[in-house]
Design a protein around this motif. Sequence first.
Motif, PDB file in Angstrom:
ATOM      1  N   SER A 165    -113.069 -24.243  -8.319  1.00 40.95           N
ATOM      2  CA  SER A 165    -114.455 -24.225  -7.836  1.00 40.95           C
ATOM      3  C   SER A 165    -114.709 -23.120  -6.823  1.00 40.95           C
ATOM      4  O   SER A 165    -115.821 -22.965  -6.353  1.00 40.95           O
ATOM      5  CB  SER A 165    -114.781 -25.570  -7.189  1.00 40.95           C
ATOM      6  OG  SER A 165    -113.985 -25.747  -6.027  1.00 40.95           O
ATOM      7  N   ILE A 204    -118.930 -24.722 -12.889  1.00 42.66           N
ATOM      8  CA  ILE A 204    -119.025 -24.610 -11.427  1.00 42.66           C
ATOM      9  C   ILE A 204    -119.280 -23.158 -11.039  1.00 42.66           C
ATOM     10  O   ILE A 204    -120.125 -22.865 -10.198  1.00 42.66           O
ATOM     11  CB  ILE A 204    -117.776 -25.172 -10.722  1.00 42.66           C
ATOM     12  CG1 ILE A 204    -117.518 -26.621 -11.182  1.00 42.66           C
ATOM     13  CG2 ILE A 204    -117.940 -25.127  -9.206  1.00 42.66           C
ATOM     14  CD1 ILE A 204    -116.320 -27.283 -10.555  1.00 42.66           C
ATOM     15  N   ASP A 237    -113.794 -28.661  -4.472  1.00 46.23           N
ATOM     16  CA  ASP A 237    -112.537 -28.546  -5.208  1.00 46.23           C
ATOM     17  C   ASP A 237    -112.784 -29.091  -6.607  1.00 46.23           C
ATOM     18  O   ASP A 237    -113.312 -30.187  -6.759  1.00 46.23           O
ATOM     19  CB  ASP A 237    -111.439 -29.361  -4.526  1.00 46.23           C
ATOM     20  CG  ASP A 237    -110.110 -29.147  -5.202  1.00 46.23           C
ATOM     21  OD1 ASP A 237    -109.297 -28.372  -4.687  1.00 46.23           O
ATOM     22  OD2 ASP A 237    -109.894 -29.751  -6.279  1.00 46.23           O
ATOM     23  N   SER A 238    -112.383 -28.319  -7.609  1.00 48.13           N
ATOM     24  CA  SER A 238    -112.749 -28.704  -8.974  1.00 48.13           C
ATOM     25  C   SER A 238    -112.076 -29.995  -9.451  1.00 48.13           C
ATOM     26  O   SER A 238    -112.574 -30.644 -10.356  1.00 48.13           O
ATOM     27  CB  SER A 238    -112.427 -27.561  -9.935  1.00 48.13           C
ATOM     28  OG  SER A 238    -111.063 -27.240  -9.862  1.00 48.13           O
ATOM     29  N   GLY A 262    -116.714 -31.467  -8.735  1.00 49.28           N
ATOM     30  CA  GLY A 262    -116.302 -30.366  -7.874  1.00 49.28           C
ATOM     31  C   GLY A 262    -117.518 -29.498  -7.608  1.00 49.28           C
ATOM     32  O   GLY A 262    -118.362 -29.340  -8.486  1.00 49.28           O
ATOM     33  N   VAL A 263    -117.608 -28.958  -6.402  1.00 47.76           N
ATOM     34  CA  VAL A 263    -118.753 -28.105  -6.051  1.00 47.76           C
ATOM     35  C   VAL A 263    -118.267 -26.852  -5.331  1.00 47.76           C
ATOM     36  O   VAL A 263    -117.155 -26.812  -4.813  1.00 47.76           O
ATOM     37  CB  VAL A 263    -119.773 -28.856  -5.159  1.00 47.76           C
ATOM     38  CG1 VAL A 263    -120.397 -30.030  -5.895  1.00 47.76           C
ATOM     39  CG2 VAL A 263    -119.150 -29.309  -3.846  1.00 47.76           C
ATOM     40  N   ILE A 266    -111.534 -31.398 -15.785  1.00 47.01           N
ATOM     41  CA  ILE A 266    -112.028 -30.047 -15.511  1.00 47.01           C
ATOM     42  C   ILE A 266    -111.245 -29.012 -16.311  1.00 47.01           C
ATOM     43  O   ILE A 266    -111.780 -27.957 -16.655  1.00 47.01           O
ATOM     44  CB  ILE A 266    -111.988 -29.726 -13.987  1.00 47.01           C
ATOM     45  CG1 ILE A 266    -112.604 -28.350 -13.673  1.00 47.01           C
ATOM     46  CG2 ILE A 266    -110.579 -29.779 -13.428  1.00 47.01           C
ATOM     47  CD1 ILE A 266    -114.067 -28.223 -13.928  1.00 47.01           C
TER      48      ILE A 266
END
Lengths: 197, 471
Positions: free
Chosen positions: A76, A100, B132-133, B147-148, B228
Amino acid sequence: MDKFTVLTGLVVPLDRANVDTDQIIPKEYLSSIKRTGFAQGLFGAWRRDPEFVLNQPRYKGATILLARRNFGCGSSREHAPWALMDYGFRCVIAPSFGDIFFTNSFKNGFLPVVLSEAEVERLFHECAAFPGFQLRIDLERQSVSSVDGSLAMRFDIDPFRKHCLLNGLDEIGLTLSHADKIRAFEAQRKAQYPWYF
Amino acid sequence: MAKTLYDKLWDSHVVHVEPDGTALLYIDRHLVHEVTSAQAYEGLRAAGRKPWRVDSVVATADHNTPTTNWEEGIAGVRDPFARLQIETLDANIGEFGAKVYFPYLDKRQGIVHVIGPEQGATLPGMTVVCGDSHTSTHGAFACLAHGVGTSEVEHVLATQCLVTRKMKNMRVNVEGPLARGVTPKDVVLAIIGRIGTAGGTGYAVEFAGSAIRAMSMEGRMTVCNMAIEAGARAGMVAVDDSTLEYLNGRPFAPKGAEWERAAAYWRGLRSDLDAKFDREVTLDAREIKPHVTWGTSPEMVVPVDAAVPDPDREKDGLRREGMERALQYMGLKPRTPITDIRIDKVFIGSCTNSRIEDLRAAAAVVKGRRIASNVRLAMVVPGSGLVKQQAEREGLDRVFREAGFEWREPGCSMCLGMNPDRLEAGERCASTSNRNFEGRQGVGGRTHLVSPAMAAAAAIAGHFVDIRRWS
Ligand code: SF4
């Protein structure tokens, strides 16, 4: 956030699929507590290879990155769009993106453009055939065209994101204009499900 | 109308929708760590803003913290940049506050995705974000966990909302019993092998089916963790008895009458029987074998009894080039049997596989044996201080040490090598983490993703082995 309206610039082709954010900005460069200063780390590992596209003089000064499918997958880290911008890029064109990375880009005035596989393929050919190949990206008209007008493609973008980019809006400020609604939602949630608070 | 689990989670958090579908989604839990938060707090400060709801924040330092030298305190953090990030987080939490903070050296510190559930700070029905993904991990508890990026961290701090759009619904069904030696890690690697690293892009993925229901919460976390890696920002599993049993009594879980009310609500957090999914994929659990990645993307994965694939047999040109590049980077020849691949290092840890069940599984394999002479370093990094304590209570640390493993302090460690734990160029590692990208574990390092039992067996044998034949 910087505005994005019209961009005319040199295009650099990165002919690999699934370029992950670990490649865009390797972790060695993540130790900063600032949003700038990441240009040096952009594609840090690959740039050690003198043949790598960014090291070729013909692409010096490029502002548009042409990429393959699933660009920006993985971590991310927002350092990825930060690094691309720091290096001088303002736009990346690819057939698809990691979710993301795609979102992060808009938050920084960096435009990810989705074109079809066939259109992207065509652009790779143009890049290879014409040194100095430039594109003009017009966000208002949602168009990608060659400078001589021989080539024109359209892309989709969410109206809300487009509006924010065109005007360089501060999203937090926009959201806070709904503060009453957020407060009301929160109060109701707290009454109904107190264990979340 | 019948709803999916994701529809229910989404609908219960929408604060506002723009005409184009862009929504403000209310966020219940915000997990914060040192590497992706500094710029967000700096942004708040610059704009003169305060966090909207400090009580939503749970913070820890995990990504770049060393796994040795803890007795030296902060001086044990030799890298000045890492130290600056850790100290910056201390200062930011000191200034802005949090519901709870587990700083570096705290005995409850650990990987953010391990400690959230462990503390009961992750609860069913929540929206959870973290810079955090692998925040998708928390979806194991029927949360909507994303996650961002750092701008979104700042946005959520300032407004308690995420600006986002509804994703599409996908369900991955894994039906039937798993064979002996086959673990949740193998299940998720098999799923990624099937749908590809972009197969879940744009979707929220629900993992369902009897094999998922039979998994422990820890196993479900392993599966959701890697959603992810299939491109899906969020993965999730419906609530059942296992969910409630795991959470009951955790420090931040509700208690008494409130627990009863919460549990009654949570039981409804499942997809309605006739809910429609935009995409469904079904795997037969009986056919899943232990998996090993051979390339530089998690979709480059094969069963342990297979061989490294041959790019010449790939028809898609772009994929073929990707395979050739990966083989070159990995130093592998096509058609090499996976079990012939010798390794230099072993890493057991990361938010995918560092919980107590993972350590037990690995310890069971190494008990009474020694690591192979060609293995330069084998390390076990527990996911949190509490996991470490529990393992020591069970004597697992001794089992590992006697086998020649190093027993470390908790943290992300060699999962991404932001701390001193790294691969050197050309070194080959059997790793229980989640990413085998080029350079992920160290510049030039070669990562093979496997389950904890497979990593442990590889440490003993010095090459990959089929854990199903291990006695
Ligand atoms: S263990 Fe690895 S994947 Fe998990 S949070 Fe840490 S760095 Fe990210």
